[in-house]
Design a protein around this motif. Structure first.
Motif, PDB file in Angstrom:
ATOM      1  N   GLY A 138      94.318  33.216  56.405  1.00 32.53           N
ATOM      2  CA  GLY A 138      94.477  34.299  55.918  1.00 32.53           C
ATOM      3  C   GLY A 138      93.998  34.391  54.127  1.00 32.53           C
ATOM      4  N   ALA A 139      93.898  35.144  54.011  1.00 28.63           N
ATOM      5  CA  ALA A 139      93.610  35.293  52.052  1.00 28.63           C
ATOM      6  C   ALA A 139      94.749  36.204  51.146  1.00 28.63           C
ATOM      7  CB  ALA A 139      92.396  35.371  51.250  1.00 28.63           C
ATOM      8  N   PRO A 140      95.369  35.735  51.041  1.00 26.13           N
ATOM      9  CA  PRO A 140      96.991  36.048  49.880  1.00 26.13           C
ATOM     10  C   PRO A 140      96.560  37.660  48.527  1.00 26.13           C
ATOM     11  CG  PRO A 140      97.114  34.203  49.379  1.00 26.13           C
ATOM     12  CD  PRO A 140      96.079  33.742  50.742  1.00 26.13           C
ATOM     13  N   LYS A 141      96.402  38.649  48.826  1.00 24.78           N
ATOM     14  CA  LYS A 141      96.021  38.971  48.006  1.00 24.78           C
ATOM     15  C   LYS A 141      97.121  40.178  47.024  1.00 24.78           C
ATOM     16  CE  LYS A 141      92.504  42.416  46.918  1.00 24.78           C
ATOM     17  NZ  LYS A 141      92.041  44.093  46.737  1.00 24.78           N
ATOM     18  N   ILE A 142      97.395  39.487  45.731  1.00 25.09           N
ATOM     19  CA  ILE A 142      98.651  39.876  45.180  1.00 25.09           C
ATOM     20  C   ILE A 142      98.815  41.299  43.941  1.00 25.09           C
ATOM     21  CG2 ILE A 142      99.980  39.581  44.608  1.00 25.09           C
ATOM     22  CD1 ILE A 142     100.147  37.325  46.279  1.00 25.09           C
ATOM     23  N   LEU A 143      99.752  42.366  45.146  1.00 29.62           N
ATOM     24  CA  LEU A 143      98.862  43.522  43.984  1.00 29.62           C
ATOM     25  C   LEU A 143     100.422  43.706  43.478  1.00 29.62           C
ATOM     26  CD1 LEU A 143      98.329  46.184  43.565  1.00 29.62           C
ATOM     27  CD2 LEU A 143      99.185  46.723  45.734  1.00 29.62           C
ATOM     28  N   MET A 144     100.853  43.323  42.168  1.00 32.73           N
ATOM     29  CA  MET A 144     102.124  43.116  41.211  1.00 32.73           C
ATOM     30  C   MET A 144     102.191  44.277  40.847  1.00 32.73           C
ATOM     31  SD  MET A 144     102.724  39.981  41.155  1.00 32.73           S
ATOM     32  CE  MET A 144     104.439  40.241  39.724  1.00 32.73           C
ATOM     33  N   GLY A 145     103.471  44.935  40.993  1.00 32.02           N
ATOM     34  CA  GLY A 145     104.269  46.071  40.450  1.00 32.02           C
ATOM     35  C   GLY A 145     104.770  45.593  39.009  1.00 32.02           C
ATOM     36  N   SER A 146     104.508  46.265  37.960  1.00 31.92           N
ATOM     37  CA  SER A 146     104.743  46.521  36.808  1.00 31.92           C
ATOM     38  C   SER A 146     106.559  46.537  36.667  1.00 31.92           C
ATOM     39  CB  SER A 146     104.630  47.340  36.027  1.00 31.92           C
ATOM     40  OG  SER A 146     104.568  49.162  36.010  1.00 31.92           O
ATOM     41  N   GLU A 147     106.853  46.060  35.825  1.00 37.06           N
ATOM     42  CA  GLU A 147     108.451  46.219  34.727  1.00 37.06           C
ATOM     43  C   GLU A 147     108.675  47.649  34.980  1.00 37.06           C
ATOM     44  OE1 GLU A 147     111.966  44.524  32.429  1.00 37.06           O
ATOM     45  OE2 GLU A 147     110.036  43.869  32.162  1.00 37.06           O
TER      46      GLU A 147
END
Length: 204
Positions: A138-147
């Motif tokens: 699969g292909a990871p798609k990182i969705l970053m949460g902000s501080e």
């Protein structure tokens, strides 16, 4: 390694307790099971021959009064834990016993993903999630949460990240490593997002 580093490492090892030896000693001192039928049933369950008085299953006896039978662990969990926590009940055939959460997640990724399928992973995330996705092709798609938002993502963020190749979302709450926890209301919002994308699985 520099000499100073080697000396420091040696001092640290010298101060560490002999944990392995302590564990072994405690296991040897653990009360043994005196029921041959218990050991035989446990051996049948795990597919191996166990001697009478094996202390491993002696340690399990306080948790259950009845001797284990084939599949009893799965039956006990399927009938009791979901009912107690969520008012649900599952048949034993609907339950798979794994070595832990990551093993269960790895199996899920391997079973569901086709080559090139996208997995949305809110971040910061546990280190192995992306690698397990890659191992399943699969292909990871990182969705970053902000501080500023407590390292969490919103339902709107999630919906924007879902694309035509998205097959799964790994939603870790409480989060490891940040400890961020989604509220019941936030989880309900995520649920509405998934209802609009029925081809996308969510692993929580």
């Amino acid at each position: 390694m520099r000499k100073a580093d080697a000396q420091f490492a040696g001092k640290r090892r010298a101060k560490q307790p002999r944990v392995k030896e302590q564990i072994i000693q405690e296991q040897v001192k653990a009360p043994a099971s005196t029921s041959p039928s218990t050991n035989q049933a446990a051996g049948d369950l795990f597919g191996q021959q166990l001697p009478d008085g094996d202390f491993t299953f002696g340690a399990l006896r306080p948790g259950r009064d009845d001797p284990p039978t084939r599949g009893s662990c799965v039956i006990f969990c399927s009938k009791n834990i979901p009912t107690r926590d969520n008012g649900l009940e599952y048949a034993a055939a609907d339950v798979i016993a794994t070595c832990g959460g990551k093993h269960a997640l790895y199996n899920t990724l391997q079973a569901i993903l086709d080559p090139g399928d996208e997995v949305v992973i809110p971040g910061p995330y546990w280190v192995s999630y992306a690698d397990m996705t890659v191992l399943a092709e699969g292909a990871p798609k990182i969705l970053m949460g902000s501080e500023s938002k407590g390292f969490k993502v919103s339902a709107a963020d999630l919906e924007a990240a879902i694309g035509p190749k998205t097959r799964m979302v790994l939603l870790n709450s409480p989060s490891n490593p940040t400890g961020a926890t989604y509220s019941e209301a936030e989880m309900a919002e995520f649920g509405r997002v998934f209802a609009r994308h029925p081809s996308v699985c969510c692993a929580v």
